[in-house]
Each structure stands twice: as C-alpha cells, then as structure tokens.
Design a protein around this motif. Structure first.
Motif, PDB file in Angstrom:
ATOM      1  N   GLN A  40       0.841  -1.195   0.000  1.00 24.15           N
ATOM      2  CA  GLN A  40       0.000   0.000   0.000  1.00 24.15           C
ATOM      3  C   GLN A  40       0.880   1.250   0.000  1.00 24.15           C
ATOM      4  O   GLN A  40       1.975   1.243   0.575  1.00 24.15           O
ATOM      5  CB  GLN A  40      -0.907   0.041   1.241  1.00 24.15           C
ATOM      6  CG  GLN A  40      -2.007  -1.008   1.267  1.00 24.15           C
ATOM      7  CD  GLN A  40      -3.119  -0.710   0.280  1.00 24.15           C
ATOM      8  OE1 GLN A  40      -3.332   0.430  -0.121  1.00 24.15           O
ATOM      9  NE2 GLN A  40      -3.854  -1.747  -0.121  1.00 24.15           N
TER      10      GLN A  40
ATOM     11  N   ILE B 180       0.176   5.085   1.221  1.00 22.29           N
ATOM     12  CA  ILE B 180      -0.846   5.811   1.980  1.00 22.29           C
ATOM     13  C   ILE B 180      -0.378   7.235   2.199  1.00 22.29           C
ATOM     14  O   ILE B 180       0.765   7.467   2.621  1.00 22.29           O
ATOM     15  CB  ILE B 180      -1.102   5.131   3.344  1.00 22.29           C
ATOM     16  CG1 ILE B 180      -1.470   3.652   3.140  1.00 22.29           C
ATOM     17  CG2 ILE B 180      -2.204   5.848   4.104  1.00 22.29           C
ATOM     18  CD1 ILE B 180      -1.438   2.842   4.420  1.00 22.29           C
TER      19      ILE B 180
ATOM     20  N   SER C 165      -4.893  -4.189   4.104  1.00 20.21           N
ATOM     21  CA  SER C 165      -5.934  -3.200   3.824  1.00 20.21           C
ATOM     22  C   SER C 165      -5.770  -2.031   4.780  1.00 20.21           C
ATOM     23  O   SER C 165      -5.707  -2.234   6.005  1.00 20.21           O
ATOM     24  CB  SER C 165      -7.315  -3.839   3.988  1.00 20.21           C
ATOM     25  OG  SER C 165      -8.335  -2.895   3.706  1.00 20.21           O
ATOM     26  N   PRO C 166      -5.673  -0.785   4.278  1.00 21.38           N
ATOM     27  CA  PRO C 166      -5.545   0.367   5.174  1.00 21.38           C
ATOM     28  C   PRO C 166      -6.883   0.660   5.864  1.00 21.38           C
ATOM     29  O   PRO C 166      -7.937   0.610   5.228  1.00 21.38           O
ATOM     30  CB  PRO C 166      -5.144   1.502   4.229  1.00 21.38           C
ATOM     31  CG  PRO C 166      -5.675   1.102   2.895  1.00 21.38           C
ATOM     32  CD  PRO C 166      -5.654  -0.388   2.855  1.00 21.38           C
TER      33      PRO C 166
ATOM     34  N   SER D 294      -4.933   6.319   8.610  1.00 26.28           N
ATOM     35  CA  SER D 294      -3.793   6.877   7.881  1.00 26.28           C
ATOM     36  C   SER D 294      -2.479   6.238   8.293  1.00 26.28           C
ATOM     37  O   SER D 294      -1.519   6.233   7.522  1.00 26.28           O
ATOM     38  CB  SER D 294      -3.727   8.401   8.082  1.00 26.28           C
ATOM     39  OG  SER D 294      -3.622   8.699   9.468  1.00 26.28           O
TER      40      SER D 294
ATOM     41  N   VAL E 196      -2.822  -0.412   9.268  1.00 24.91           N
ATOM     42  CA  VAL E 196      -3.315  -1.353   8.269  1.00 24.91           C
ATOM     43  C   VAL E 196      -3.646  -2.665   8.971  1.00 24.91           C
ATOM     44  O   VAL E 196      -3.194  -2.909  10.104  1.00 24.91           O
ATOM     45  CB  VAL E 196      -2.281  -1.600   7.136  1.00 24.91           C
ATOM     46  CG1 VAL E 196      -2.003  -0.348   6.360  1.00 24.91           C
ATOM     47  CG2 VAL E 196      -0.998  -2.217   7.694  1.00 24.91           C
TER      48      VAL E 196
ATOM     49  N   PRO F  12      -9.716  -6.015   0.114  1.00 28.97           N
ATOM     50  CA  PRO F  12      -9.146  -4.677   0.313  1.00 28.97           C
ATOM     51  C   PRO F  12     -10.202  -3.583   0.157  1.00 28.97           C
ATOM     52  O   PRO F  12     -11.131  -3.686  -0.645  1.00 28.97           O
ATOM     53  CB  PRO F  12      -8.086  -4.579  -0.790  1.00 28.97           C
ATOM     54  CG  PRO F  12      -7.800  -5.989  -1.191  1.00 28.97           C
ATOM     55  CD  PRO F  12      -9.084  -6.728  -1.012  1.00 28.97           C
ATOM     56  N   SER F  13     -10.066  -2.534   0.935  1.00 27.38           N
ATOM     57  CA  SER F  13     -10.973  -1.395   0.894  1.00 27.38           C
ATOM     58  C   SER F  13     -10.217  -0.154   1.338  1.00 27.38           C
ATOM     59  O   SER F  13      -9.263  -0.241   2.108  1.00 27.38           O
ATOM     60  CB  SER F  13     -12.180  -1.643   1.794  1.00 27.38           C
ATOM     61  OG  SER F  13     -12.920  -0.467   1.992  1.00 27.38           O
ATOM     62  N   SER F  14     -10.658   1.010   0.834  1.00 20.09           N
ATOM     63  CA  SER F  14     -10.022   2.269   1.245  1.00 20.09           C
ATOM     64  C   SER F  14     -10.911   3.064   2.195  1.00 20.09           C
ATOM     65  O   SER F  14     -10.653   4.230   2.458  1.00 20.09           O
ATOM     66  CB  SER F  14      -9.709   3.120   0.000  1.00 20.09           C
ATOM     67  OG  SER F  14     -10.919   3.527  -0.621  1.00 20.09           O
TER      68      SER F  14
ATOM     69  N   THR G  37     -12.292   4.384   5.547  1.00 19.97           N
ATOM     70  CA  THR G  37     -11.670   4.611   6.851  1.00 19.97           C
ATOM     71  C   THR G  37     -12.364   3.784   7.930  1.00 19.97           C
ATOM     72  O   THR G  37     -13.586   3.866   8.098  1.00 19.97           O
ATOM     73  CB  THR G  37     -11.736   6.106   7.223  1.00 19.97           C
ATOM     74  OG1 THR G  37     -11.075   6.855   6.214  1.00 19.97           O
ATOM     75  CG2 THR G  37     -11.091   6.363   8.578  1.00 19.97           C
TER      76      THR G  37
ATOM     77  N   ASP H  72     -14.555   2.036  -3.103  1.00 21.44           N
ATOM     78  CA  ASP H  72     -13.641   2.971  -2.446  1.00 21.44           C
ATOM     79  C   ASP H  72     -14.457   4.071  -1.777  1.00 21.44           C
ATOM     80  O   ASP H  72     -15.629   4.295  -2.092  1.00 21.44           O
ATOM     81  CB  ASP H  72     -12.684   3.587  -3.461  1.00 21.44           C
ATOM     82  CG  ASP H  72     -11.653   2.574  -3.941  1.00 21.44           C
ATOM     83  OD1 ASP H  72     -11.479   1.550  -3.269  1.00 21.44           O
ATOM     84  OD2 ASP H  72     -11.049   2.804  -5.002  1.00 21.44           O
TER      85      ASP H  72
END
Length: 823
Positions: free
Chosen positions: A20, A22, A70-71, A74, A77, A119-121, A123, A159
């Motif tokens: 990733q 970030i 996956s994050p 900030s 992960v 995986p997903s962005s 938060t 996302d």
C-alpha cells in the motif's frame, strides 16, 4: 504542470513487495508499506514534495503474513497471519511499528477455514471472506475490532467517496441469486443507509467484481448516488434509482481466441404458429411504414421503422446465404465468457459465462486457453447443432488441471463440462471425425501423456487405426529446445486409462543458450487449402511447391539481441530463420540476418513464409520471404509422361527420405512496425494471396503477395512481366488505398483472423483488440460475382432490345426471302 519527473524511489532494489501507498489527508508525508520477506514488515516514510526518505522501519512477525493488507486509518493497516486464522492490526504511528493480534474465532464464533482480506479504502472498515461467508469489520482502535455485518452472499465494497467535510460514503454490493442489493453508507455510521436498492441481474454476467460510486445533488438538496459496477464477465453496468441505465460488454475488448460457425440452413415453409405469432407484428410494421410514407411518424416511430429494417435486413438474417458471407464468430474472452457475433451487423446473438471458467472452490484461478470446433454436422443433418470445445486450466502453472466445455453454437447452451485430473500443455486437433461428426482431439499434459477426446469406443478405434501416423512437436522457449514426439502405447501405472497414451521423443534440436534464443515459431493452418502444387513460371517452366503440414518456421536471435531495439550494436546481434521438418527434426533451410533483431512476426502459407524484423544496420524494419520448392518432381515437365501416366506426382512421399528441395529468398525494407500479420484464405485456394499487416497505427494494410516474390529482378524479362513479376525495389510500397480499415483505427489491435467464404474470390477478415473490425476482402477482385452497384436495369433493357432486334431482323429476312421466291 509540464510532466517533469520531480523524484522517484525504486523499491525493487530494497527487495520490498509494496502492498500500500498511503498519504494522510492534508499531509505532505507518504507511507509505503509492504513485505520484505514472508515474515518481515517494512515501512518507509517519504516527503511527498521532494522524495526525501524521512524514516525507514522494519519489524518481524514470527507467524508470517498472508496475502494483501488493507488500510483502515492513515497510519494503521490490517493483515492476516500465514495461517489465515489471526487478524493483525499493524500500526506505524510516529514511525514505530507495532502488531496487535486477534484470532478470528474471537470475533466470529462459528468461523472455520482460512480467511482472505477484501481490500478497501474506507476509513475504519475492512472485510474478510471465509469460504462463502463475508464478514465486515469495523476498527475502533488498534486493539478493538467489531463485526458489523455477516452475510453468506458475495460482497464487494467500493472505495470511499468524500461527500462533505469529514464525511465519507461508500457502497456495499451483495449478489443474491438473481438480484444484486446496493447500499450506500457513511463510513462512521453503519446503522443508517443513504441509499438502498435492489436490481434484477442476468446470471450470465457472473458475480460483482468491483463497484465505484459518484454522487449528485437532487432537487430536494439531498444526495443521490450512481453506481458503476464491473461484473465477473468484465461487463460494465450503471445503476441509478434501482434500474440499469446502460450496460456495455467490455469483455469483448479482451478476446483471446476466435473460431467460426455456419448458420443454420433456411428451411422452406413457415409454421402456422409462427405466422400467428408474427401477425400482429406484421400489421404493426405496415402501419408504421404507412405513417412514415405519409410523413405522420413521430421520432419514436421513425426509430422503430429503422429498427425493423435492420432486423429484416438480409445482412442480419439468422440463416446461411448462398455466398457464405453470413456466419457466426464465436469468440472467447479473458473473463471466460463466450460470445457469438453475427458477421452481418456485428450484433451479439448470444453470450454465456462458462461454468468451467468461473472461480470456484475447485478452480480458484481459471484461465481460458483456446477454442476448437468440436462437432460440425453436415447441413442436411438438421437434428444436430454444431458445437465448439473450450479449453481452459485452473491456474497459471504448467501442471494446473485442465477444464473443458462443450457449447452449442446456435443457442449458446453449455452442453457439458469436464474438470480434468490432468493438465493441458498442448492441444492437437486431429483430421478425423466419428460417425456423429465429432472431431477427435489429442490433449498433451505436462508429463507428456496424450489423452484422446471424445472418450468413446468409436473414437478409440479410429485413433488406433491411425496410431502410427500421428506426430507432433513441442517448443520450450526458455530452454531453447524443440522436440518431436510420437505415440508409444497406452498409459501404464497410476495414470492408466483407456484413452491415455504414452509418448516417445523422436528427436530434439537444442539451440545453445549462450548464443541463441527462440523468439518466434509459426506453422501452416491445418485447414488451409492449396489449389495446385505446380507453379508455372516464365518460358512455360514448371516449379513444384514443397507442400507439407509438418514444416515449422523458427526464428532465433543472439542472446544480447533479445532486448529492446537500440540496446545493442549491429555487431552484437543477429537473427537466424530456420525451416524444420517436425517429423524427422531435419533442418531444411537456414538463413542468418546479421545486424538484425526481433521482435519477429511471421506468417506461413502453402510453401512460403514471410517474417518481419528490425535491421539495426539500416535502422529500418525489414520483411523477408522464403519459398521452398520440391526438386524431386522436376522431371514431370515432360508432357508425354503426364499423358502416359508415368509421372510421379501421385507417388507416395515419405518424410524419412531426404527431400530434394531448393529455396528462394529475398528481403525488403518496410516502413512500419507490425503488431500482427495474417494471410487471406479462400475456399479452394485459387485466388491470389494478400498479406494482412496490423500496423503500429492500429490499422490493417493489405499487401499483395507479388510484392514479396523472391524472383523479382531489377529488369524482368518480357516473359516475367507477362507472368506478373514486379520490378525489384529495395522497399515495399504502402499504397493508402490498400488499407483495409480505411481511415478507421482498431484500437489496441492484437490479432487478425481470416475466414474463407463460399465465394472463391472473397475472404472474410476479422481484426480484434479494444475495438472489433470485420470486412469482406476480394484480393483478385470479385471475378466470380457481380458487384453491388451492377446496373440490372440496363442489363434487362439490353436483353429486351436484343430480343426485339432479333425478332425484327427475322421478320425482315422472311419477307425478303418470300419476295425473292415470287420472282
């Protein structure tokens, strides 16, 4: 502003597998995280403005890591340990890496089997999948995880989309039976839905692969959302207000193989049921046409009239035509979906996402390989539809088990499918059919065992009769080895089977790895028709083409010359072309092009091969031609031997006897780089050939084969001019009118397919890439048919005038003869 590279950082030298990248919101810092080994986690902190490395930390985890990360925040992960049973929350705040472990069984009591991260962005949100169960988890802090949803449906997460300051929305799509459920939520509020919709979905599109959302402001100032969904078959759908607004079959941009199928024969007579069914449509059509004639039609009526005209057009009829122009193009895409395209107007007749090439527990990474004609029934046998064989495998490795599908080309129905226990390294279509007109195929696995399909007693008996006549070859590009094989007997040991046969190696050619590398191999099409073996040249001399289905063209380059063009000097690179007999392994011809290198694109037809490469000395592309002739037939020039039947044209030929051959070759400069190259093919092979060259500009150029005649000279004799030999020039001409695609571009051109029509003068050309292009081509003009703009009215008037003239002159002649008799 100007595209200048301000800074760059290469992590290949650090042996880091980047997971990733970030960037915290509003920060000039970039975190690059990944794995340096199976158990070592690394973090790089970089200044986004100048690329300065601010901090580098690494930490080892004894349990190892599995899959992706996956994050969730900030500087946080999540990952899985090597067993897939423990969730790891990895924090790197203030440059210090810390791990927190959480067994999945603590979150989900009835969990079983290893998990996989989706995986997903978004938060604070991520998802894991365990077998058929999808679990959505919220991360409150690095030590507190909470399950917010658990479902048995296939789930995809979009996302994050910023809709206002501090608020992020994301879409959650679940595939349930014949419907997909779309929900849009706020990242910090799982309980409420900003949007909730259900849409009916065609099963032939597979599962939801990815989802993207964007928002708009409704008239009541609330947020509305659209969802762009990528399906498993690579089709695109736009969802808005519970409906599919539009869809695109973008899987057609990744075609991997093409074959053709004849349409059904048009039957005489129409059933009463069909007439009754279409009576209303017939009356409606005539009313619309009447309104159009009286200029009373609305825009919707005009569109309906145009649609009816297209539907009833001769071009798009679902039956065969006399000239063989109407066919079905059966195409296999990278997604494992099969399409039937009508050559008349290109519309999709049917499409089917193959069960054998869909992701499943048994086959995690299905890959489509090739298409072959399986059953081609005679057109009088109307009880059977033609079918195709689709061959794939479960994984990228050479020993991955194979998968077969048998599909009806008229309906698109998958007749049956097989999951093989053996791999598929090579497929050999045999020139034999059984009583049901199923074609026999030989599948070679990674262990060099041959498996016969279909597995019927009749197919086995046919195969055993031809057992000693079956040979094939294999090419190992990496090792620089070409081998010839034959059958030895039925398999023994663990793989013993009625349709399994052991093989034996007959010969091998080893190219020294320190000096040569194989970069191209090409052979003749199995179904190519050759009209005549004799070629009449100037002064009525005859040359006999060396026609063999077992000839292989091989191109090798110097090891240093296998890199990009311009990376080596002319003295360091050379290209060697070989013609090899694949039954005996004998090299019939070899030619070396000093100062040349690949890439090589080649096409083999009849007794000649044309190949394209780069000449480093001249700094230009070149095309070379090699023609091979049989000298053992040279004494057949005596006409009396032909009359008395003492010639040897029909005498049997054995490839084990050393052939007496001669070759003629010539090289020409060519302006363009080439993406693909093919040759026109016709029903009987009478029509002269044209090369179809896919240029770097994504266009298809038709080049007459006469320009690549190795017997071209600067000053041809009168006899050679009469034969059609063109005076020699150092480069091949590119005539703008010779572009088959005219001013169009076939974006991302990857392949050119030619199919013969029933009309000897015409060949059908299909080019595919991101775009699809189809046309009819007449290399020697339409000498056996009338053109579309032929004036039939003038012909009719001429015939009537001739008949009238004959009648008038006959009457005048009779009257004159009568008057002479009265005298």
């Amino acid at each position: 502003m100007d595209g200048e590279v301000l800074w760059e950082k290469d992590f290949e030298g650090e042996s880091l597998k980047v997971q990733q990248v970030i960037q915290p919101p509003g920060s000039n810092l970039i975190y690059v995280v990944g794995f340096a080994s199976s158990s070592l986690f690394e973090m790089y902190q970089i200044n986004a403005l100048n690329g300065e490395l601010l901090k580098h930390e690494s930490a080892a985890f004894s349990g190892g890591f599995l899959g992706e990360v996956s994050p969730v925040f900030s500087e946080t992960v999540v990952a899985l340990d090597s067993t897939g049973l423990i969730l790891l929350t990895i924090s790197f705040q203030n440059g210090k890496i810390s791990f927190h472990q959480m067994p999945i069984s603590n979150l989900v009591k009835d969990s079983f089997g290893p998990a996989k991260i989706i995986p997903s962005s978004v938060t604070g949100i991520f998802a894991i999948k365990m077998n058929a169960v999808t679990i959505v988890i919220r991360v409150k802090d690095e030590s507190k995880l909470e399950v917010v949803e658990k479902t048995n449906h296939e789930t995809s997460i979009s996302d994050a989309l910023s809709i206002s300051e501090g608020q992020q929305a994301f879409a959650l799509v679940q595939h349930a039976s014949h419907e997909i459920h779309l929900r849009v939520k706020l990242a910090h509020n799982w309980d409420d839905n900003l949007l909730k919709e259900s849409v009916k979905m065609d099963q032939h599109r597979g599962l939801v692969h990815k989802v993207y959302i964007n928002n708009y402001i409704r008239t009541d100032k609330s947020y509305g959302f659209r969802a762009l969904i990528v399906m498993e078959d690579h089709s695109l759908l736009l969802l808005q207000q519970g409906e599919i607004v539009w869809s695109r079959e973008d899987g057609l941009a990744s075609i991997i193989d093409v074959t053709t199928s004849e349409l059904p024969v048009e039957r005489d007579g129409v059933s009463v049921a069909k007439v009754e069914h279409n009576l209303f449509e017939w009356l409606k059509g005539h009313m619309l046409k009447l309104k159009g004639t009286l200029m009373l039609a609305s825009p919707q009526d005009i569109a309906a009239i145009q649609s009816m005209r297209l539907k009833n057009s001769e071009k798009s009829k679902m039956t065969r035509d006399h000239n063989g122009f109407r066919k079905l193009l059966i195409v296999l895409t990278r997604a494992g979906k099969l399409f039937a395209l009508h050559t008349g107007d290109g519309h999709i007749v049917w499409s089917h996402l193959l069960q054998s090439l869909q992701k499943s527990k048994v086959c995690q990474h299905p890959i489509g390989l090739n298409l072959y004609k399986w059953q081609v029934p005679h057109h009088h046998a109307m009880d059977e539809n033609p079918s195709v064989l689709v061959i794939g495998k479960c994984g990228p490795s050479s020993d991955a088990p194979g998968a077969l599908s048998f599909v009806d080309t008229y309906t698109g129905k998958e007749l049956s499918s097989l999951s093989l226990v053996h791999s598929v390294a090579q497929v050999i279509p045999l020139p034999y059919t059984d009583s049901t007109e199923q074609c026999l195929h030989l599948l070679i696995d990674a262990d060099k065992h041959a498996h016969l399909y279909p597995k019927t007693p009749e197919a086995i008996s046919i195969f055993e009769r031809e057992f000693s006549n079956i040979y094939w070859y294999s090419v190992e590009d990496d090792n620089g080895i070409i081998k010839g094989h034959a059958l030895r007997g039925k398999c023994t040991g663990e793989v013993a089977d009625e349709v399994c046969f052991d093989t034996r190696e007959l010969w091998s050619i080893v190219f020294p790895s320190e000096s040569e590398k194989i970069i191209a191999t090409v052979t003749r099409k199995l179904n190519e028709v050759v009209h005549t073996q004799a070629k009449v040249i100037a002064d009525q001399e005859v040359m006999y083409k060396y026609i063999s289905r077992n000839l292989l063209f091989v191109a090798t380059v110097a090891l240093k010359g296998s890199v990009e063009i311009g990376s080596v000097t002319p003295e360091e690179s050379w290209l060697v072309a070989y013609l090899i007999d694949t039954v005996t392994g004998r090299i019939l011809h070899q030619v070396t092009h000093h100062g040349s290198q690949g890439p090589v694109h080649a096409v083999f037809s009849e007794n000649w091969v044309v190949y394209h490469y780069f000449n480093l000395k001249a700094h230009r592309y070149e095309m070379s031609v090699i023609e091979i002739y049989d000298q053992s037939r040279a004494d057949n020039k005596d006409v009396w031997k032909l009359v008395l039947g003492k010639h040897n044209l029909t005498s049997p030929i054995s490839l084990y006897s050393r052939p007496d051959v001669i070759t003629k070759s010539q090289s020409y400069f060519f302006t363009h780089s080439v993406k693909a190259i093919a040759v026109t093919s016709t029903t009987k092979g009478i029509t002269s050939k044209q090369l179809l060259i896919g240029t770097i500009g994504d266009q298809v150029l038709a080049l007459d084969k006469r320009f690549l005649d190795p017997r071209r000279t600067v000053n041809p004799t009168q006899a050679e001019k009469e034969e059609g030999i063109i005076p020699l020039t150092d480069s091949l001409p590119i005539i703008p009118q010779s572009y088959v695609t005219h001013a169009l571009r076939v974006e991302g051109l990857r392949g050119i397919i030619t199919v013969p029509a029933k009309l000897e003068s015409t060949t059908l050309v299909f080019a595919h890439g991101v775009d699809l292009f189809f046309t009819q081509l007449a290399p020697s003009r339409t000498y056996d048919s009338l053109t579309d703009d032929f004036n039939y009215a003038l012909l009719l008037i001429t015939i009537v005038a001739l008949l009238a003239a004959i009648f008038v002159t006959w009457t005048l002649s009779e009257r004159k003869e009568l008057q002479e008799n009265w005298r």
